[in-house]
Design a protein around this motif. Structure first.
Motif, PDB file in Angstrom:
ATOM      1  N   ALA A   3       0.927  -1.243   0.047  1.00  0.00           N
ATOM      2  CA  ALA A   3       0.019   0.148  -0.066  1.00  0.00           C
ATOM      3  C   ALA A   3       1.020   1.204   0.073  1.00  0.00           C
ATOM      4  CB  ALA A   3      -0.850   0.029   1.271  1.00  0.00           C
ATOM      5  N   VAL A   4       0.389   2.307  -0.605  1.00  0.00           N
ATOM      6  CA  VAL A   4       1.185   3.521  -0.745  1.00  0.00           C
ATOM      7  C   VAL A   4       0.752   4.386   0.515  1.00  0.00           C
ATOM      8  CG1 VAL A   4       1.443   5.727  -2.062  1.00  0.00           C
ATOM      9  CG2 VAL A   4       1.234   3.496  -3.249  1.00  0.00           C
ATOM     10  N   VAL A   5       1.454   4.734   1.373  1.00  0.00           N
ATOM     11  CA  VAL A   5       1.301   5.529   2.688  1.00  0.00           C
ATOM     12  C   VAL A   5       2.023   6.694   2.495  1.00  0.00           C
ATOM     13  CG1 VAL A   5       1.105   5.681   5.138  1.00  0.00           C
ATOM     14  CG2 VAL A   5       0.655   3.546   3.928  1.00  0.00           C
ATOM     15  N   SER A   6       1.618   7.784   1.893  1.00  0.00           N
ATOM     16  CA  SER A   6       2.369   9.067   1.656  1.00  0.00           C
ATOM     17  C   SER A   6       1.594  10.094   1.303  1.00  0.00           C
ATOM     18  CB  SER A   6       3.442   8.997   0.504  1.00  0.00           C
ATOM     19  OG  SER A   6       4.174   9.923   0.387  1.00  0.00           O
ATOM     20  N   THR A   7       1.910  11.490   1.247  1.00  0.00           N
ATOM     21  CA  THR A   7       0.862  12.431   0.879  1.00  0.00           C
ATOM     22  C   THR A   7       0.609  12.193  -0.815  1.00  0.00           C
ATOM     23  OG1 THR A   7       2.153  13.784   2.417  1.00  0.00           O
ATOM     24  CG2 THR A   7       0.964  14.932   0.711  1.00  0.00           C
ATOM     25  N   CYS A  49      -2.960  -6.040  -7.577  1.00  0.00           N
ATOM     26  CA  CYS A  49      -3.382  -7.339  -7.899  1.00  0.00           C
ATOM     27  C   CYS A  49      -2.335  -8.409  -8.362  1.00  0.00           C
ATOM     28  CB  CYS A  49      -4.782  -7.435  -8.583  1.00  0.00           C
ATOM     29  SG  CYS A  49      -6.114  -6.736  -7.837  1.00  0.00           S
ATOM     30  N   GLN A  50      -1.574  -7.921  -9.143  1.00  0.00           N
ATOM     31  CA  GLN A  50      -0.500  -8.469  -9.864  1.00  0.00           C
ATOM     32  C   GLN A  50       0.539  -8.890  -8.737  1.00  0.00           C
ATOM     33  OE1 GLN A  50       1.070  -7.075 -13.527  1.00  0.00           O
ATOM     34  NE2 GLN A  50       3.061  -7.318 -12.558  1.00  0.00           N
ATOM     35  N   ILE A  51       0.541  -8.285  -7.831  1.00  0.00           N
ATOM     36  CA  ILE A  51       1.804  -8.411  -6.833  1.00  0.00           C
ATOM     37  C   ILE A  51       0.995  -9.449  -5.803  1.00  0.00           C
ATOM     38  CG2 ILE A  51       2.958  -7.520  -4.938  1.00  0.00           C
ATOM     39  CD1 ILE A  51       3.382  -5.033  -6.445  1.00  0.00           C
ATOM     40  N   ARG A  52      -0.245  -9.343  -5.576  1.00  0.00           N
ATOM     41  CA  ARG A  52      -0.752 -10.433  -4.695  1.00  0.00           C
ATOM     42  C   ARG A  52      -0.829 -11.613  -5.300  1.00  0.00           C
ATOM     43  NH1 ARG A  52      -4.592  -5.899  -3.764  1.00  0.00           N
ATOM     44  NH2 ARG A  52      -4.065  -4.918  -1.810  1.00  0.00           N
TER      45      ARG A  52
END
Length: 124
Positions: free
Chosen positions: A1-5, A21-24
């Motif tokens: 997940a992207v956690v950033s501004t 989804c590809q990475i999952r």
């Protein structure tokens, strides 16, 4: 997940969801998948290098211009490594292939080596 501004409107786009989804699916298929995600601050035109960093809020938090995602996994006895750079804007559309880059581009823009201790066998 992207956690950033993130840019106004959010960064959770259809294209980004396809990448997630590809990475999952890799995580389900392979025993170990290493994932590195982060912000980038890159000028629109690298030749001019006139980076203008947008800042928001009372604390003047910097908003990244792009995000990168690099992931690797063991495939056929070697490490496979893929890398993506996506602009931090809403409304990204199209194929993931237009955002795939060689991992060295991420290293150059981020200023550090990604997965430096792994035996690399990349397709990007």
């Amino acid at each position: 997940a992207v956690v950033s501004t993130q840019s106004t409107g959010g960064f959770a786009t259809f294209t980004l969801k396809k990448l997630e989804c590809q990475i999952r699916s890799l995580v389900w298929d392979y025993e170990v998948v290493h994932i590195l995600t982060g912000p980038l601050f890159a000028a629109a035109n690298e030749k001019k290098a006139n980076l203008v960093v947008r800042r928001i809020g009372q604390n003047r938090v910097s908003v990244p211009t792009h995000f990168f995602k690099v992931y690797c996994w063991n495939q056929c006895g070697g490490m496979r490594l893929d890398a993506y750079i996506m602009p931090n804007r809403c409304g990204l559309k199209g194929s993931l292939s237009k955002y795939i880059v060689h991992y060295s581009e991420v290293e150059r823009k981020a200023g550090f080596r990604v997965f430096s201790l792994l035996n690399r066998k990349d397709n990007s």
